[in-house]
Design a protein around this motif. Structure first.
Motif, PDB file in Angstrom:
ATOM      1  N   VAL A   1       0.856  -1.184   0.000  1.00  0.00           N
ATOM      2  CA  VAL A   1       0.000   0.000   0.000  1.00  0.00           C
ATOM      3  C   VAL A   1       0.895   1.238   0.000  1.00  0.00           C
ATOM      4  O   VAL A   1       1.749   1.380   0.870  1.00  0.00           O
ATOM      5  N   PRO A   2       0.753   2.127  -0.967  1.00  0.00           N
ATOM      6  CA  PRO A   2       1.600   3.322  -1.014  1.00  0.00           C
ATOM      7  C   PRO A   2       1.390   4.230   0.197  1.00  0.00           C
ATOM      8  O   PRO A   2       0.303   4.307   0.751  1.00  0.00           O
ATOM      9  N   ASP A   3       2.450   4.897   0.603  1.00  0.00           N
ATOM     10  CA  ASP A   3       2.406   5.937   1.625  1.00  0.00           C
ATOM     11  C   ASP A   3       2.749   7.239   0.900  1.00  0.00           C
ATOM     12  O   ASP A   3       3.918   7.549   0.697  1.00  0.00           O
ATOM     13  N   PHE A   4       1.735   7.966   0.497  1.00  0.00           N
ATOM     14  CA  PHE A   4       1.946   9.128  -0.361  1.00  0.00           C
ATOM     15  C   PHE A   4       2.728  10.237   0.335  1.00  0.00           C
ATOM     16  O   PHE A   4       3.513  10.926  -0.310  1.00  0.00           O
ATOM     17  N   ALA A   5       2.558  10.398   1.644  1.00  0.00           N
ATOM     18  CA  ALA A   5       3.319  11.430   2.359  1.00  0.00           C
ATOM     19  C   ALA A   5       4.807  11.106   2.331  1.00  0.00           C
ATOM     20  O   ALA A   5       5.642  11.985   2.065  1.00  0.00           O
ATOM     21  N   LEU A   6       5.167   9.865   2.582  1.00  0.00           N
ATOM     22  CA  LEU A   6       6.570   9.452   2.548  1.00  0.00           C
ATOM     23  C   LEU A   6       7.127   9.579   1.131  1.00  0.00           C
ATOM     24  O   LEU A   6       8.245  10.054   0.928  1.00  0.00           O
ATOM     25  N   MET A   7       6.358   9.188   0.162  1.00  0.00           N
ATOM     26  CA  MET A   7       6.805   9.258  -1.220  1.00  0.00           C
ATOM     27  C   MET A   7       7.001  10.709  -1.671  1.00  0.00           C
ATOM     28  O   MET A   7       7.916  11.003  -2.440  1.00  0.00           O
ATOM     29  N   ARG A   8       6.171  11.633  -1.179  1.00  0.00           N
ATOM     30  CA  ARG A   8       6.356  13.056  -1.506  1.00  0.00           C
ATOM     31  C   ARG A   8       7.665  13.581  -0.918  1.00  0.00           C
ATOM     32  O   ARG A   8       8.298  14.457  -1.498  1.00  0.00           O
ATOM     33  N   ARG A   9       8.070  13.055   0.248  1.00  0.00           N
ATOM     34  CA  ARG A   9       9.333  13.476   0.866  1.00  0.00           C
ATOM     35  C   ARG A   9      10.540  12.912   0.118  1.00  0.00           C
ATOM     36  O   ARG A   9      11.650  13.423   0.275  1.00  0.00           O
ATOM     37  N   HIS A  10      10.329  11.866  -0.670  1.00  0.00           N
ATOM     38  CA  HIS A  10      11.418  11.192  -1.396  1.00  0.00           C
ATOM     39  C   HIS A  10      10.979  10.943  -2.839  1.00  0.00           C
ATOM     40  O   HIS A  10      10.872   9.804  -3.279  1.00  0.00           O
ATOM     41  N   PRO A  11      10.743  12.009  -3.598  1.00  0.00           N
ATOM     42  CA  PRO A  11      10.143  11.861  -4.929  1.00  0.00           C
ATOM     43  C   PRO A  11      11.031  11.164  -5.964  1.00  0.00           C
ATOM     44  O   PRO A  11      10.527  10.651  -6.953  1.00  0.00           O
ATOM     45  N   ALA A  12      12.335  11.113  -5.744  1.00  0.00           N
ATOM     46  CA  ALA A  12      13.224  10.480  -6.721  1.00  0.00           C
ATOM     47  C   ALA A  12      13.241   8.954  -6.600  1.00  0.00           C
ATOM     48  O   ALA A  12      13.761   8.274  -7.475  1.00  0.00           O
ATOM     49  N   SER A  13      12.675   8.441  -5.535  1.00  0.00           N
ATOM     50  CA  SER A  13      12.718   6.999  -5.294  1.00  0.00           C
ATOM     51  C   SER A  13      11.432   6.343  -5.767  1.00  0.00           C
ATOM     52  O   SER A  13      10.346   6.704  -5.333  1.00  0.00           O
ATOM     53  N   PRO A  14      11.566   5.357  -6.653  1.00  0.00           N
ATOM     54  CA  PRO A  14      10.368   4.704  -7.181  1.00  0.00           C
ATOM     55  C   PRO A  14       9.690   3.804  -6.155  1.00  0.00           C
ATOM     56  O   PRO A  14      10.313   3.346  -5.197  1.00  0.00           O
ATOM     57  N   LEU A  15       8.426   3.575  -6.394  1.00  0.00           N
ATOM     58  CA  LEU A  15       7.638   2.635  -5.600  1.00  0.00           C
ATOM     59  C   LEU A  15       7.326   1.434  -6.483  1.00  0.00           C
ATOM     60  O   LEU A  15       6.868   1.586  -7.615  1.00  0.00           O
ATOM     61  N   ILE A  16       7.590   0.258  -5.942  1.00  0.00           N
ATOM     62  CA  ILE A  16       7.180  -0.972  -6.600  1.00  0.00           C
ATOM     63  C   ILE A  16       6.187  -1.653  -5.677  1.00  0.00           C
ATOM     64  O   ILE A  16       6.500  -1.933  -4.516  1.00  0.00           O
TER      65      ILE A  16
END
Length: 110
Positions: free
Chosen positions: A77-92
């Motif tokens: 399940v994506p964590d959009f807040a964490l992903m916004r803090r680390h936008p260069a890192s992909p989510l798989i």
């Protein structure tokens, strides 16, 4: 470096990485163990489960950023807040590991 708290998922990820000729450091199943492993052994890259039993991997991702070590988030399940803090890192997404993980790492590291 592999940080994943589910042993079954960690085994699948390790198999994928080894099949793609990557050496696997881990799995580490807690944030504290992941941070300690980073301090002991600077990896070429990391695969991070977003949610661990002792919290999210935000602090570890921050440390990896400081050392310019690329990493991939891996989660059901994506964590959009964490992903916004680390936008260069992909989510798989964990459901796409077998098709996306090795390709994503190759693109990041080569």
């Amino acid at each position: 470096m592999l940080v994943e708290d589910d042993p079954a998922v960690a085994a699948v990820i390790a198999d994928i990485l080894e099949d793609a000729d990557y050496a696997v450091d881990g799995p580490y199943d807690t944030l504290a163990d992941g941070i300690a492993a980073l301090a002991d052994n600077m990896p070429s890259a990391a695969i991070l489960d977003i949610r661990l039993q002792d919290g999210d991997v935000g602090l570890l991702a921050d440390d990896l950023d400081l050392y310019d070590i690329p990493y991939v988030f891996c989660s059901g399940v994506p964590d959009f807040a964490l992903m916004r803090r680390h936008p260069a890192s992909p989510l798989i997404l964990k459901s796409a590991l077998s098709t996306e993980l090795a390709r994503t790492l190759r693109n990041m590291l080569h």
